[in-house]
Design a protein around this motif. Structure first.
Motif, PDB file in Angstrom:
ATOM      1  N   GLY A 119      36.746  46.923  23.685  1.00 46.49           N
ATOM      2  CA  GLY A 119      37.751  47.704  25.281  1.00 46.49           C
ATOM      3  C   GLY A 119      36.788  46.736  26.520  1.00 46.49           C
ATOM      4  O   GLY A 119      36.171  47.536  26.485  1.00 46.49           O
ATOM      5  N   VAL A 120      37.517  45.832  27.130  1.00 44.12           N
ATOM      6  CA  VAL A 120      36.745  45.420  28.178  1.00 44.12           C
ATOM      7  C   VAL A 120      37.627  45.390  29.482  1.00 44.12           C
ATOM      8  O   VAL A 120      39.260  45.228  29.301  1.00 44.12           O
ATOM      9  CB  VAL A 120      37.167  43.265  28.147  1.00 44.12           C
ATOM     10  CG1 VAL A 120      35.810  42.944  29.224  1.00 44.12           C
ATOM     11  CG2 VAL A 120      35.785  43.565  26.735  1.00 44.12           C
ATOM     12  N   SER A 121      36.978  46.089  30.536  1.00 44.45           N
ATOM     13  CA  SER A 121      37.898  46.760  31.538  1.00 44.45           C
ATOM     14  C   SER A 121      37.110  45.986  32.678  1.00 44.45           C
ATOM     15  O   SER A 121      35.980  46.148  32.690  1.00 44.45           O
ATOM     16  CB  SER A 121      38.392  48.265  32.061  1.00 44.45           C
ATOM     17  OG  SER A 121      39.067  48.002  31.224  1.00 44.45           O
ATOM     18  N   LEU A 122      37.606  45.851  33.573  1.00 48.40           N
ATOM     19  CA  LEU A 122      37.082  45.093  34.963  1.00 48.40           C
ATOM     20  C   LEU A 122      36.900  46.404  35.971  1.00 48.40           C
ATOM     21  O   LEU A 122      38.509  47.355  36.314  1.00 48.40           O
ATOM     22  CB  LEU A 122      37.509  44.159  36.199  1.00 48.40           C
ATOM     23  CG  LEU A 122      37.837  43.236  34.962  1.00 48.40           C
ATOM     24  CD1 LEU A 122      38.530  41.871  35.764  1.00 48.40           C
ATOM     25  CD2 LEU A 122      36.872  42.484  34.974  1.00 48.40           C
ATOM     26  N   ILE A 123      36.363  47.097  36.710  1.00 46.90           N
ATOM     27  CA  ILE A 123      36.311  48.437  37.186  1.00 46.90           C
ATOM     28  C   ILE A 123      35.466  48.353  38.693  1.00 46.90           C
ATOM     29  O   ILE A 123      34.934  47.886  38.910  1.00 46.90           O
ATOM     30  CB  ILE A 123      34.740  49.481  36.262  1.00 46.90           C
ATOM     31  CG1 ILE A 123      34.949  49.482  35.425  1.00 46.90           C
ATOM     32  CG2 ILE A 123      35.284  51.045  37.340  1.00 46.90           C
ATOM     33  CD1 ILE A 123      36.284  50.185  35.120  1.00 46.90           C
ATOM     34  N   ARG A 125      34.018  50.467  43.016  1.00 45.62           N
ATOM     35  CA  ARG A 125      32.783  50.777  42.949  1.00 45.62           C
ATOM     36  C   ARG A 125      33.472  52.423  42.561  1.00 45.62           C
ATOM     37  O   ARG A 125      32.388  53.583  42.570  1.00 45.62           O
ATOM     38  CB  ARG A 125      32.795  51.338  44.061  1.00 45.62           C
ATOM     39  CG  ARG A 125      31.135  51.152  45.005  1.00 45.62           C
ATOM     40  CD  ARG A 125      31.291  50.934  46.073  1.00 45.62           C
ATOM     41  NE  ARG A 125      30.483  49.507  45.921  1.00 45.62           N
ATOM     42  CZ  ARG A 125      30.028  48.184  45.920  1.00 45.62           C
ATOM     43  NH1 ARG A 125      28.682  49.161  45.069  1.00 45.62           N
ATOM     44  NH2 ARG A 125      29.725  47.395  45.750  1.00 45.62           N
ATOM     45  N   ASP A 126      34.569  52.664  43.124  1.00 46.95           N
ATOM     46  CA  ASP A 126      34.704  54.420  43.198  1.00 46.95           C
ATOM     47  C   ASP A 126      34.808  54.889  41.143  1.00 46.95           C
ATOM     48  O   ASP A 126      35.831  55.786  41.760  1.00 46.95           O
ATOM     49  CB  ASP A 126      35.857  54.807  44.524  1.00 46.95           C
ATOM     50  CG  ASP A 126      36.929  54.202  43.597  1.00 46.95           C
ATOM     51  OD1 ASP A 126      37.565  53.086  42.787  1.00 46.95           O
ATOM     52  OD2 ASP A 126      38.423  54.182  44.585  1.00 46.95           O
ATOM     53  N   GLY A 127      35.271  53.671  40.448  1.00 45.86           N
ATOM     54  CA  GLY A 127      35.345  54.564  39.057  1.00 45.86           C
ATOM     55  C   GLY A 127      37.230  53.523  38.544  1.00 45.86           C
ATOM     56  O   GLY A 127      37.143  53.904  37.428  1.00 45.86           O
ATOM     57  N   GLY A 128      37.863  53.385  39.677  1.00 47.14           N
ATOM     58  CA  GLY A 128      39.513  52.989  39.382  1.00 47.14           C
ATOM     59  C   GLY A 128      38.793  51.813  39.058  1.00 47.14           C
ATOM     60  O   GLY A 128      38.469  50.983  38.694  1.00 47.14           O
ATOM     61  N   VAL A 129      39.716  51.209  37.159  1.00 46.52           N
ATOM     62  CA  VAL A 129      40.510  50.140  36.754  1.00 46.52           C
ATOM     63  C   VAL A 129      40.928  49.012  37.565  1.00 46.52           C
ATOM     64  O   VAL A 129      42.545  49.998  37.713  1.00 46.52           O
ATOM     65  CB  VAL A 129      41.295  50.759  35.378  1.00 46.52           C
ATOM     66  CG1 VAL A 129      41.367  49.195  34.809  1.00 46.52           C
ATOM     67  CG2 VAL A 129      40.065  52.035  34.431  1.00 46.52           C
ATOM     68  N   ILE A 130      40.853  48.148  37.735  1.00 49.69           N
ATOM     69  CA  ILE A 130      41.281  46.820  38.090  1.00 49.69           C
ATOM     70  C   ILE A 130      42.585  46.547  37.201  1.00 49.69           C
ATOM     71  O   ILE A 130      41.972  46.179  35.431  1.00 49.69           O
ATOM     72  CB  ILE A 130      40.418  45.996  38.834  1.00 49.69           C
ATOM     73  CG1 ILE A 130      39.544  46.463  40.009  1.00 49.69           C
ATOM     74  CG2 ILE A 130      41.464  45.210  39.606  1.00 49.69           C
ATOM     75  CD1 ILE A 130      38.068  45.700  40.765  1.00 49.69           C
ATOM     76  N   ARG A 171      38.569  41.467  43.298  1.00 50.40           N
ATOM     77  CA  ARG A 171      36.825  40.913  42.198  1.00 50.40           C
ATOM     78  C   ARG A 171      36.123  41.721  42.088  1.00 50.40           C
ATOM     79  O   ARG A 171      36.258  43.443  42.393  1.00 50.40           O
ATOM     80  CB  ARG A 171      36.256  40.899  43.334  1.00 50.40           C
ATOM     81  CG  ARG A 171      35.164  39.272  42.340  1.00 50.40           C
ATOM     82  CD  ARG A 171      34.133  38.384  43.607  1.00 50.40           C
ATOM     83  NE  ARG A 171      34.910  37.232  43.806  1.00 50.40           N
ATOM     84  CZ  ARG A 171      35.051  36.715  43.227  1.00 50.40           C
ATOM     85  NH1 ARG A 171      34.669  36.522  42.171  1.00 50.40           N
ATOM     86  NH2 ARG A 171      35.856  35.007  43.604  1.00 50.40           N
ATOM     87  N   ALA A 172      35.954  42.505  40.504  1.00 51.55           N
ATOM     88  CA  ALA A 172      35.480  43.935  40.329  1.00 51.55           C
ATOM     89  C   ALA A 172      34.042  44.080  40.389  1.00 51.55           C
ATOM     90  O   ALA A 172      33.381  42.940  41.068  1.00 51.55           O
ATOM     91  CB  ALA A 172      35.270  44.116  38.664  1.00 51.55           C
ATOM     92  N   ARG A 189      26.675  45.605  36.269  1.00 48.78           N
ATOM     93  CA  ARG A 189      27.111  45.284  37.656  1.00 48.78           C
ATOM     94  C   ARG A 189      27.664  43.938  38.047  1.00 48.78           C
ATOM     95  O   ARG A 189      26.812  43.075  37.682  1.00 48.78           O
ATOM     96  CB  ARG A 189      25.897  46.032  38.904  1.00 48.78           C
ATOM     97  CG  ARG A 189      26.655  46.000  39.719  1.00 48.78           C
ATOM     98  CD  ARG A 189      25.664  46.973  40.591  1.00 48.78           C
ATOM     99  NE  ARG A 189      24.947  46.570  41.879  1.00 48.78           N
ATOM    100  CZ  ARG A 189      24.783  47.129  43.278  1.00 48.78           C
ATOM    101  NH1 ARG A 189      23.444  48.115  41.949  1.00 48.78           N
ATOM    102  NH2 ARG A 189      25.159  47.821  44.191  1.00 48.78           N
ATOM    103  N   ASP A 190      27.956  44.032  39.134  1.00 46.95           N
ATOM    104  CA  ASP A 190      28.737  42.570  39.910  1.00 46.95           C
ATOM    105  C   ASP A 190      28.844  41.191  38.564  1.00 46.95           C
ATOM    106  O   ASP A 190      28.246  41.230  38.241  1.00 46.95           O
ATOM    107  CB  ASP A 190      27.412  42.439  40.852  1.00 46.95           C
ATOM    108  CG  ASP A 190      28.657  41.353  41.524  1.00 46.95           C
ATOM    109  OD1 ASP A 190      29.642  41.174  41.341  1.00 46.95           O
ATOM    110  OD2 ASP A 190      27.080  40.209  41.988  1.00 46.95           O
ATOM    111  N   PRO A 191      29.709  41.678  37.600  1.00 44.74           N
ATOM    112  CA  PRO A 191      30.071  40.335  36.324  1.00 44.74           C
ATOM    113  C   PRO A 191      30.087  39.396  36.685  1.00 44.74           C
ATOM    114  O   PRO A 191      31.032  38.807  36.410  1.00 44.74           O
ATOM    115  CB  PRO A 191      30.839  40.991  35.569  1.00 44.74           C
ATOM    116  CG  PRO A 191      31.670  41.680  36.653  1.00 44.74           C
ATOM    117  CD  PRO A 191      31.259  42.515  37.438  1.00 44.74           C
ATOM    118  N   GLN A 192      31.198  39.470  38.366  1.00 44.08           N
ATOM    119  CA  GLN A 192      31.421  37.759  39.320  1.00 44.08           C
ATOM    120  C   GLN A 192      33.061  36.929  38.436  1.00 44.08           C
ATOM    121  O   GLN A 192      32.660  36.085  38.028  1.00 44.08           O
ATOM    122  CB  GLN A 192      30.265  36.707  38.939  1.00 44.08           C
ATOM    123  CG  GLN A 192      29.138  37.281  39.905  1.00 44.08           C
ATOM    124  CD  GLN A 192      29.868  36.888  41.100  1.00 44.08           C
ATOM    125  OE1 GLN A 192      30.460  35.784  41.817  1.00 44.08           O
ATOM    126  NE2 GLN A 192      29.572  38.068  42.152  1.00 44.08           N
TER     127      GLN A 192
END
Length: 207
Positions: A119-123, A125-130, A171-172, A189-192
């Motif tokens: 399961g892959v998600s972009l997050i 800084r406040d924890g919200g899903v992009i 950008r995540a 962190r900071d996966p680019q």
């Protein structure tokens, strides 16, 4: 008559030789006659050097190798988030396609297995899903067994900006990944990683 008297004496002497005389040893036959018939055995005599009887051997106990084989047949346990490391890098692309290789490394001290899709998600800084979590792309590659220190990967797929409608997602700040079958996540962190064209997919785990 001298000759007749001598013959009579010899006959009398012969009669004394049957063991009844006081100066003659008794013959075996005479002893047998006085003590009764000898007892006979129904079993043949055991040889003088006969070895002692041995107890029947018992069945051999199962060896450790058999037990290990049974354990191996059951297969290794699932890799947990705690026992995995994770990294991501951009791979080769072309014709507007963008690929990222997401790698899992078994950092535990035992062999484990991964099977299926993460399961892959972009997050933020406040924890919200992009956007939305990555969709599954293709069929499962089955079980991938990882010895300690070995790696497996999935391929994340998106598009270059302008290739399709939908624009690009923000950008995540983090990449959050649940290994297949795990309820615990890994965070990078900071996966680019930037997703465009509303295209965000993942393959199943493979070598």
């Amino acid at each position: 008559m001298p000759v007749a008297m001598m013959s009579f004496a010899l006959v009398a002497a012969g009669c004394n030789d049957d063991g009844s005389g006081s100066d003659g040893a008794a013959s075996p036959a005479a002893h047998a006659g006085t003590t009764g018939p000898a007892e006979t055995s129904t079993q043949p005599p055991a040889p003088a050097s006969s070895p002692p009887p041995t107890a029947p051997s018992s069945p051999a106990a199962p060896s450790d190798s058999g037990a290990s084989a049974g354990a191996d047949a059951a297969g290794p346990g699932r890799c947990t988030a705690e026992g995995l490391g994770m990294s991501v890098k951009r791979g080769d692309g072309g014709a507007g396609q963008v690929y990222y290789e997401l790698t899992f490394v078994n950092k535990s001290g035992h062999t484990c297995a991964l099977n299926g899709f993460p399961g892959v998600s972009l997050i933020q800084r406040d924890g919200g899903v992009i956007g939305a979590p990555a969709k599954r792309d293709g069929a499962s590659h089955g079980t991938t067994v990882l010895a300690p220190g070995k790696a497996a990967h999935v391929v994340l797929h998106t598009l270059n900006q302008g290739i399709a409608d939908g624009g690009c997602w923000k950008r995540a700040d983090y990449l959050r990944v649940y290994p297949p079958g795990s309820k615990e996540a890994l965070t990078l962190r900071d996966p680019q990683i930037r997703v465009c064209g509303d295209r965000f997919t993942t393959t199943s785990v493979e070598r």
